[in-house]
Enzyme design. Sequence first.
Site, PDB file in Angstrom:
ATOM      1  N   HIS A 137      46.358  96.049  41.936  1.00 23.23           N
ATOM      2  CA  HIS A 137      46.438  97.342  41.257  1.00 23.23           C
ATOM      3  C   HIS A 137      47.123  98.373  42.146  1.00 23.23           C
ATOM      4  CE1 HIS A 137      42.751  97.570  43.686  1.00 23.23           C
ATOM      5  NE2 HIS A 137      42.837  98.892  43.616  1.00 23.23           N
ATOM      6  N   ASP A 166      46.588 102.445  42.656  1.00 25.99           N
ATOM      7  CA  ASP A 166      45.462 103.331  42.375  1.00 25.99           C
ATOM      8  C   ASP A 166      45.791 104.383  41.312  1.00 25.99           C
ATOM      9  OD1 ASP A 166      43.602 102.191  44.106  1.00 25.99           O
ATOM     10  OD2 ASP A 166      44.280 103.380  45.817  1.00 25.99           O
ATOM     11  N   HIS A 200      47.734  96.705  45.757  1.00 28.36           N
ATOM     12  CA  HIS A 200      46.824  96.113  46.734  1.00 28.36           C
ATOM     13  C   HIS A 200      45.689  95.387  46.024  1.00 28.36           C
ATOM     14  CE1 HIS A 200      45.341 100.212  45.970  1.00 28.36           C
ATOM     15  NE2 HIS A 200      44.127  99.763  46.252  1.00 28.36           N
ATOM     16  N   ARG A 259      37.357 106.254  51.665  1.00 25.44           N
ATOM     17  CA  ARG A 259      38.715 106.337  51.134  1.00 25.44           C
ATOM     18  C   ARG A 259      39.070 107.771  50.768  1.00 25.44           C
ATOM     19  NH1 ARG A 259      41.083 103.736  45.505  1.00 25.44           N
ATOM     20  NH2 ARG A 259      40.226 105.623  44.573  1.00 25.44           N
TER      21      ARG A 259
END
Length: 291
Positions: free
Chosen positions: A111, A113, A267, A282
């Site tokens: 995917h 983000d 990723h 994150r």
Amino acid sequence: MSKPQSFVPSYTRLALEPYTPNIGAIVHDLQLADAIQDEITRDELRRALAEYEVLFFRDQALTPEQQTEVARIFGDPDKAKAFFPRHERIASIEVIEAKPGGHVYGTDQWHTDITFSSNPPTGTVLYAKVIPPAGGDTLWTSATKVYESLSPGLQAELETLRAVHSFEHSGWPSFFLSQPDGEALYRKARAEHLPVVHPVVQTHPITGKKLVYVNPNFTDRILGLSRQESDELLGFLFRRFERPEFQARLRWERHTVAIWDNRATQHYAAKDYGSHHRLMHRITFGEDRAF
């Protein structure tokens, strides 16, 4: 420090070693907490991220506040976010945690983000706080190399197409529905995140390189094609992202930081560590316009 031949000579502040031939670099002997204040280092970090698409840093010591300042080197840390829990003090930090009995977020698929947003984040700073004894690697793949690998005819065709991206195409709906009052949470998220349309091919605003901008997690269909045609074309493109030569795979260590360009990569977080604890902090960062 004497730089080996593999280090890139055009960087004066960064001891920067290519990680694979097509994507990624590891930055040696740099504490990101120190880089916050040095404008030349900041400039070189921005240039390296655009050039290599993902950067790796070992043995970092970052407070939540410092991680936020690192993200500010590259963009605004208060742009688009997903639905992860937030840090108790620093709202820009998303807490991605896997532990026995905890929630499964579905990051174990390729995917980019938050492409279900009209203005997705342009990158991410991910900091490893707790890692399992083995497994839990993250892989990145280059959307620019995927584009470059296609025939000129297919490149030209893709440049005329647009695709629908939706969070409902991902695992988020099932996550919401697993929560207390999940139906209400799901309805609220669906109302706030209507499907959006992005070009299938984008041009990176820094490098000028073209890239394929679809991903299995959030891309639902290509406009103007039948469902069968759309599924077949998307399937072909998704398989191209899976080619190992376009990828970099990071074996995490505690206090490793990965920073990636969310426009130019996809990723995948490998979920192969059973019930062991894994905790990451994150921060996604962005611009007023991603493209």
